[in-house]
Design an enzyme around this catalytic site. Structure first.
Site, PDB file in Angstrom:
ATOM      1  N   LYS A  84       0.871  -1.173   0.000  1.00 57.13           N
ATOM      2  CA  LYS A  84       0.000   0.000   0.000  1.00 57.13           C
ATOM      3  C   LYS A  84       0.909   1.225   0.000  1.00 57.13           C
ATOM      4  CE  LYS A  84      -1.654   3.070   1.858  1.00 57.13           C
ATOM      5  NZ  LYS A  84      -1.596   4.539   1.465  1.00 57.13           N
ATOM      6  N   GLU A 112      -0.585   7.506  -1.385  1.00 55.21           N
ATOM      7  CA  GLU A 112      -1.468   7.975  -2.456  1.00 55.21           C
ATOM      8  C   GLU A 112      -0.987   9.300  -3.051  1.00 55.21           C
ATOM      9  OE1 GLU A 112      -3.395   9.284   1.484  1.00 55.21           O
ATOM     10  OE2 GLU A 112      -2.096   7.692   0.696  1.00 55.21           O
ATOM     11  N   CYS A 118      13.421  11.052   6.776  1.00 54.77           N
ATOM     12  CA  CYS A 118      13.400  10.726   8.204  1.00 54.77           C
ATOM     13  C   CYS A 118      14.804  10.725   8.790  1.00 54.77           C
ATOM     14  CB  CYS A 118      12.723   9.380   8.445  1.00 54.77           C
ATOM     15  SG  CYS A 118      13.619   7.974   7.772  1.00 54.77           S
TER      16      CYS A 118
END
Length: 497
Positions: free
Chosen positions: A173, A176, A281
């Site tokens: 996933k 988006e 990060c």
């Protein structure tokens, strides 16, 4: 305008999705296409395909898996420029930075190509009289990956090559916000000879994420993203019995000691703070300057002003835009709040307009001096091109400051003293440490992960920890007595003889 579909069981599909989201080009501020937002039924279809494929793929020989991995590596390498262009267009990072992202993903694929060596077990002959003991590792089943926008190609490659090499099947996933590289990579897996259903992609928002976390057919979940979401994913997925590795956010410090080469430190502080517009990060967002800091602040501010900001496809650009208009607004607001709270803006990136790209989501490199640990620009993960400068009396105060921070992802020290470096690396409570290396992302044959609120669960990602996460161990104790022999059994607890 094209709509990006899911990839399930070896083919692009719209599934049952009726919702979609816009995908912008950050440099122009304009929508370039749409992406479908998956429903629970789409996740279920992907898990079903992965479950069916697992029956065969988990039994594939190590030679067969390795052949596919090597072919996949060659295809990713051959198409690395195309992947980088997709990433640059959707994320906004400059093309050279996107190419570096793909290269670091390739390194994990290369590590996974050594899976026959990585899965070797142990064997103890004659552990007891006539008894041998051996161990081996087996795949888990269906593994899911939920990945962030800031590295749409690399972070998924931290997950799926190792999971697949270990014999698992995979459901990805992706974010988006920049989803296209996932479908491109899916097609490369297919061309490499990976059976349909082993690698699947479901696009979506929280609806798809929750469906993954709750799905009984998924054995493990890998996540990289912000700390609040990492905590949520770890709690929810663990509650359903899944194995979880969830990597969260960061507030990475770089400590500059008085004996450091200040020109060297300034160059690397600028590169590590403003590369990829600070959307890493592992970006350095807090520079802790020990002793007289004025000269170094001047050097950093001057170099920040010289950074060439522009669209990612422009070869002259060193830094691109941030990902969304909302991110731009949030970053600029935090700079303003820092100023109101008493910090000094030494280099100001607010209100930046690039000729020909006036609607783009650009924030210029920003240096904020005299920040204290109580200020919002220090306590919050800005995730933008902002470097906060904190002043420290000595190295012990700097170490204490780092250890008091809730995050523990990465940190660095600039020094010419081996004694000081060793003292620093042993004293800080952080998972990844650089000595004169500001972004200490481990090589693929080590593992990546932080401490404290930067990691939920026990497992770091990729490298040896990645193999352990994607497999579980079995130990077999066996005896083959002669058919004519009689062995008296005891009711006592078994011991070696």
């Amino acid at each position: 305008m094209a709509t990006i579909e899911h990839w399930i069981d070896g083919a692009a599909t719209g599934g049952v999705s009726t919702r979609s989201a816009p995908v912008f080009q950050p440099a122009t501020g304009r929508q370039q296409h749409s992406v479908l937002l998956g429903e629970p039924a789409d996740v279920d279809a992907a898990v079903h395909a992965a479950t069916v494929a697992f029956a065969e793929w988990s039994q594939a020989s190590l030679s067969r898996r390795t052949q596919v991995l090597f072919a996949f590596r060659e295809l990713v390498n051959a198409h690395s420029r195309e992947i980088a262009e997709i990433v640059s267009d959707e994320h906004g990072k400059v093309l050279s930075d996107a190419a570096g992202e793909v290269q670091r993903g390739l390194e994990v694929i290369e590590f996974a190509c050594g899976i026959p060596q990585l899965l070797k077990g142990a064997y103890s002959d004659q552990a007891s009289a006539g008894v041998d003991v051996f161990s081996f590792r087996e795949p888990l089943g269906v593994v899911a990956g939920i990945t962030p926008f800031n590295f749409p190609a690399m972070v998924p490659m931290w997950m799926h090559p190792i999971a697949i090499a270990c014999g698992n099947t995979f459901v990805l996933k992706p974010s988006e916000r920049d989803p296209s590289s996932a479908g491109f990579v899916a097609r490369l897996w297919q061309r490499a000879g990976l059976p349909d259903g082993v690698f699947n992609v479901v696009h979506g928002d929280r609806v798809a994420v929750d469906a993954i976390l709750d799905h009984p057919g998924i054995a493990a979940v890998s996540f990289v993203g912000s700390t609040p979401i990492a905590r949520y994913i770890h709690q929810r997925a663990s509650a359903t019995g899944k194995r979880v590795q969830a990597l969260g956010g960061a507030k990475n410090h770089a400590v500059v000691l008085p004996d450091a080469d200040l020109d060297f430190a300034a160059e690397h502080l600028v590169a590590s703070a403003f590369g990829s517009a600070g959307e890493r990060c592992m970006a350095i967002s807090a520079a802790v300057l020990v002793g007289d800091a004025d000269r170094l602040v001047d050097l950093v501010a001057a170099r920040a002003a010289d950074v060439k900001v522009g669209p990612g496809r422009d070869p002259a650009s060193e830094m691109g835009p941030v990902i969304t208009a909302a991110a731009k607004e949030r970053i600029e607001n935090l700079i303003t709040v820092g100023e109101r709270q008493g910090a000094t803006v030494a280099a100001d990136g607010r209100g930046l307009k690039i000729p020909g790209y006036e609607d783009g989501f650009f924030v210029g490199p920003t240096v904020i001096d005299r920040v204290t640990p109580a200020m919002d620009v220090y306590t919050q993960e800005i995730f933008g091109p902002v470097l906060s400068v904190v002043r420290s009396a000595d190295v012990d105060q700097a170490i204490s400051m780092i250890n008091s921070n809730p995050y523990g992802n990465g940190t660095a020290v600039f020094t010419n003293s081996g004694e000081a470096a060793r003292r620093f690396q042993r004293g800080v409570h952080v998972g990844m440490i650089g000595v004169n290396v500001p972004i200490p992302v481990p090589m693929a044959y080590y593992s990546f992960g932080g401490w404290k609120d930067s990691l939920f669960g026990q497992s770091h990602i990729y490298g040896p920890d990645g193999v352990d996460f994607c497999t579980r161990a079995k130990v077999v104790t066996q005896r083959w007595p002669a058919t004519s022999a009689f062995s008296e059994a005891s009711l006592h607890f078994p011991t070696a003889r």
